[in-house]
Design an enzyme around this catalytic site. Structure first.
Site, PDB file in Angstrom:
ATOM      1  N   ASP A 183      18.660  33.903   5.200  1.00  0.00           N
ATOM      2  CA  ASP A 183      19.241  33.108   6.266  1.00  0.00           C
ATOM      3  C   ASP A 183      18.160  32.879   7.100  1.00  0.00           C
ATOM      4  O   ASP A 183      17.467  33.710   7.647  1.00  0.00           O
ATOM      5  CB  ASP A 183      20.309  34.004   6.911  1.00  0.00           C
ATOM      6  N   HIS A 185      19.006  31.057   9.978  1.00  0.00           N
ATOM      7  CA  HIS A 185      19.707  31.133  11.494  1.00  0.00           C
ATOM      8  C   HIS A 185      19.239  30.471  12.142  1.00  0.00           C
ATOM      9  O   HIS A 185      19.250  30.449  13.395  1.00  0.00           O
ATOM     10  CB  HIS A 185      19.313  32.783  11.789  1.00  0.00           C
ATOM     11  N   GLU A 209      20.396  29.557   4.029  1.00  0.00           N
ATOM     12  CA  GLU A 209      21.182  29.143   5.047  1.00  0.00           C
ATOM     13  C   GLU A 209      20.623  28.684   6.270  1.00  0.00           C
ATOM     14  O   GLU A 209      19.543  29.351   6.753  1.00  0.00           O
ATOM     15  CB  GLU A 209      22.121  30.490   5.208  1.00  0.00           C
ATOM     16  N   GLU A 235      28.332  27.895   9.228  1.00  0.00           N
ATOM     17  CA  GLU A 235      28.935  28.786   9.856  1.00  0.00           C
ATOM     18  C   GLU A 235      29.325  28.142  11.521  1.00  0.00           C
ATOM     19  O   GLU A 235      30.147  28.841  11.987  1.00  0.00           O
ATOM     20  CB  GLU A 235      28.199  30.117  10.084  1.00  0.00           C
ATOM     21  N   ASP A 257      33.674  29.561   8.284  1.00  0.00           N
ATOM     22  CA  ASP A 257      34.074  30.626   8.776  1.00  0.00           C
ATOM     23  C   ASP A 257      35.560  30.643   8.986  1.00  0.00           C
ATOM     24  O   ASP A 257      36.003  29.918   9.929  1.00  0.00           O
ATOM     25  CB  ASP A 257      33.123  31.295   9.849  1.00  0.00           C
ATOM     26  N   HIS A 284      31.504  32.113   5.522  1.00  0.00           N
ATOM     27  CA  HIS A 284      30.774  33.039   6.319  1.00  0.00           C
ATOM     28  C   HIS A 284      31.639  34.028   6.803  1.00  0.00           C
ATOM     29  O   HIS A 284      33.014  33.760   7.122  1.00  0.00           O
ATOM     30  CB  HIS A 284      30.221  32.050   7.495  1.00  0.00           C
TER      31      HIS A 284
END
Length: 381
Positions: A183, A185, A209, A235, A257, A284
């Site tokens: 990830d 992020h 990700e 996400e 998500d 997610h």
């Protein structure tokens, strides 16, 4: 059957649950939350409840249209998360009313078990080897880790090397037959991500990700074209409309998500949209038991599903964990890194209402940290 009452519960460690009650005594549960903004979502649920109370709970798709489009100003994480939790609860009621799991109402299961992965941190790599080894011993066949902590606007040679070293350490423990997802992020610029992705390719990540921030989706086509690693995002995307450019860009994995992107109704549609682009679904879910239960129902009924995130043991869960608010943890007893197919009606879980009401009395005020670069400027968390 009519909806008679809608309640919300602010429960540790950072979750918000909602409960929809009907005059027939059927109760549905959902998890509407934006992590760090749970109180604001709670207010949004209260406003939307003004419409739902008195309505037939089984008109799920009609309610979804009104809740998302009935106001002139639409979208955004707060509204879509409020709708998501209410939508989950309505599907839970429908399944309990018809005596069937939600995946049966979505057309029936396409698999007998759902692969799940475990979170192992990665912001600070000191305990990474121990954490990964523990998950392997627990039977998981895949883990996800952060690629880096706070990262310079243009990643330094040392920062780039550190990302590669962390993933290499994970690969050494996992071997060639297990997977590691990484990830980013949104902590990397596109230029830095492009450089790191090339160096990660020999380590064969399952996916990387959020290589860039969601508001920089216009940069995804170039990243996809340059990346030898499958890219994932979603996400912080909340609708089919927001996923369309990412899918058009060629992402390999869509990550909506279930507590943010409009609930079961919208994520089921996002999955179908992703399928037309050859993209896989990996929802997610670093959240609570209701969000995970909803995610699994979609996963069982989605042909292009890849893998499911879950939060057991995640570092956020200090005051409560995935199983803290369940009467029976059996639905989340993972075997060889998989969740088994269940046939319990609705979302397939029984919420411990007494525990939820007790937890709500103390509540929480969780906020994500604010990071800064060494020069004092803001850094992406």
């Amino acid at each position: 059957m009519k909806i008679t009452r809608i309640e919300t519960f602010l429960v540790p460690p950072r979750w918000l649950f909602c409960r929809i009650e009907t005059d027939d005594g059927v109760v549905g549960w959902g998890e509407p939350v934006v992590e760090g903004r749970a109180e604001i979502v709670r207010t949004a649920v209260d406003v939307l409840a003004e419409y739902l109370v008195g309505q037939d709970p089984l008109r799920i798709q009609d309610h979804w249209q009104v809740l998302t489009k009935g106001g002139f100003y639409r979208g955004g994480p707060v509204l879509s998360s409020a709708v998501a939790g209410l939508d989950q609860a309505l599907w839970d009621i429908a399944g309990k009313t018809y005596g069937a799991p939600v995946h049966a109402l979505l057309g029936g299961p396409v698999r007998d078990r759902v692969r799940v992965y475990a979170w192992v941190g990665g912001d600070e790599p000191a305990e990474l080897a121990e954490q990964i080894s523990a998950q392997v011993e627990a039977g998981f066949t895949a883990v996800k880790m952060n690629g880096a902590g706070a990262t310079s606007p243009v990643a330094t040679a040392a920062e780039t090397a550190a990302v590669v070293a962390r993933v290499a350490a994970a690969r050494d423990i996992l071997g060639p037959h297990r997977d590691v997802a990484v990830d980013f992020h949104g902590r990397f610029t596109a230029a830095s991500a492009r450089r790191v992705l090339a160096e990660l390719a020999p380590l064969h990540p399952l996916f990387v990700e959020e290589p860039v921030l969601p508001e920089q989706g216009h940069l995804l086509p170039g990243l996809v074209a340059a990346s030898p690693v499958p890219l994932a995002t979603g996400e912080r995307l909340y609708s089919r409309g927001e996923f369309l450019p990412a899918l058009t860009a060629g992402i390999a994995v869509a990550q909506p998500d279930l507590s943010h992107a409009g609930g079961i109704s919208e994520v089921h549609r996002i999955a179908s949209l992703a399928d037309t682009y050859g993209a896989l679904l990996a929802p997610h879910c670093p959240l609570g038991p209701i969000a995970l239960a909803a995610s699994l129902q979609v996963a069982f009924a989605t042909p292009n599903f890849l893998i499911q995130e879950q939060s057991r043991g995640i570092h956020y869960n200090k005051d409560a964990d995935l199983l803290s608010y369940l009467v029976d943890p059996a639905p989340f007893r993972f075997v060889d890194g998989h969740a088994p197919l269940g046939d319990a009606p609705g979302l397939g879980i029984t919420v411990d209402e007494a525990a939820v009401r007790a937890a709500d009395r103390s509540g929480h005020a969780w906020r994500n940290p604010v990071w800064r670069h060494p020069d004092g400027s803001f850094a992406e968390w």
